[in-house]
Design an enzyme around this catalytic site. Sequence first.
Site, short mmCIF file in Angstrom:
data_model
loop_
_atom_site.label_atom_id
_atom_site.label_comp_id
_atom_site.label_asym_id
_atom_site.label_seq_id
_atom_site.Cartn_x
_atom_site.Cartn_y
_atom_site.Cartn_z
N THR A 179 0.91 -1.14 0.00
CA THR A 179 0.00 0.00 0.00
C THR A 179 0.95 1.18 0.00
O THR A 179 2.10 1.03 0.38
CB THR A 179 -0.85 -0.01 1.30
OG1 THR A 179 -1.74 -1.11 1.28
CG2 THR A 179 -1.65 1.25 1.50
N GLY A 229 -0.64 -3.00 5.43
CA GLY A 229 -0.67 -4.36 5.98
C GLY A 229 -1.94 -5.06 5.55
O GLY A 229 -2.58 -4.68 4.58
N1 GLY Z 1 -3.94 -2.69 3.26
C1 GLY Z 1 -4.31 -2.95 1.95
C2 GLY Z 1 -5.29 -4.03 1.80
O1 GLY Z 1 -5.31 -4.98 2.54
O2 GLY Z 1 -6.07 -3.98 0.91
#
Ligand code: GLY
Length: 316
Positions: A179, A229
């Site tokens: 991300t 995460g």
């Molecule tokens: N943190 C990004 C997702 O799990 O989509």
Amino acid sequence: MSANQVQPKLIIHGGAGGHLKSEKGEEVVRQALYGIVEEVYALLAAGNSATDAVIRGCQLLEDQQTFNAGTGSVLQSDGQIRMSAALMDGSKQRFSGVINVSRVQHPIELAKFLQGQEDRVLSDYGASELLRELNVPIYDPLVDIRLKEWMQERDENFNKDMAGVVAEQALVHEARQGTIGVVALDCNGKIAAGTSTGGKGLERIGRVSDSAMPAGNYADASAGVSCTGIGEDIMEECLAAKVVIRVTDGMSLVEAMEKSMAESRSRQRDLGAIAIASDGTISWGKTSEVILAAYHDGQNIGDTINWNNEELVGYQ
Ligand code: GLY
């Protein structure tokens, strides 16, 4: 800087997950993050708003194919890319975002547009309609390495939980999560946070990421947080909003981060977060092995790539 102005602060991230495999890999990620930190900090130093700096930072990170957002996003179980992004202007306490949007270069730009709208979070079909309305050019964010990764997973019957966080196989040790995110404090003391993602990778069609929810991206006048995460872990901790509200209620940012990470750790969560408070504190935390973040405190640039939870983190 005039007497009533504050020193701008900036922190960005490119994901969290397992250790990077090599020093060369670390250097590639560090250089990518430092280049963006320098460019975005210059905007803040020139008097631009935290919101504008966050949007620009997210665009630059979305353009870096190393990271799982915009160009270089991971593929979902059906081989398609669907991206999510959110923007929160802390001074207005206003949240906007898009969920599972396809064929666009900068999902954060849709979140920017939606800041000024009554309906501020759009999902797949609505987000596509908005792209048409705004005449945003069609863009394919697919890069070869992500396609190869997906094809390899298909050969192995999709037995992995998620795709790699960075798009160079040589850099990846094992499954990781990606991300991107930016949190900024501008010279008027205003905070903004932005987050953008291609998701976990290999997920079921229709799965919704934390990145376009207040759990994954939140800001008010006192603090801003962007998370990375496993989205389900972040949602169940309601991590970004929890850290911000703890600061709003009087806890220091470092205490709020540490407490929230200790709680996450006790529940075996796999996540990380970056944050800035209105007093100028920059902080971060993780339960995963690494968080790929870099920051600028007005004098120095630093990063968290080799940070191992050794000490409480808070820079002013
Ligand atoms: N943190 C990004 C997702 O799990 O989509």
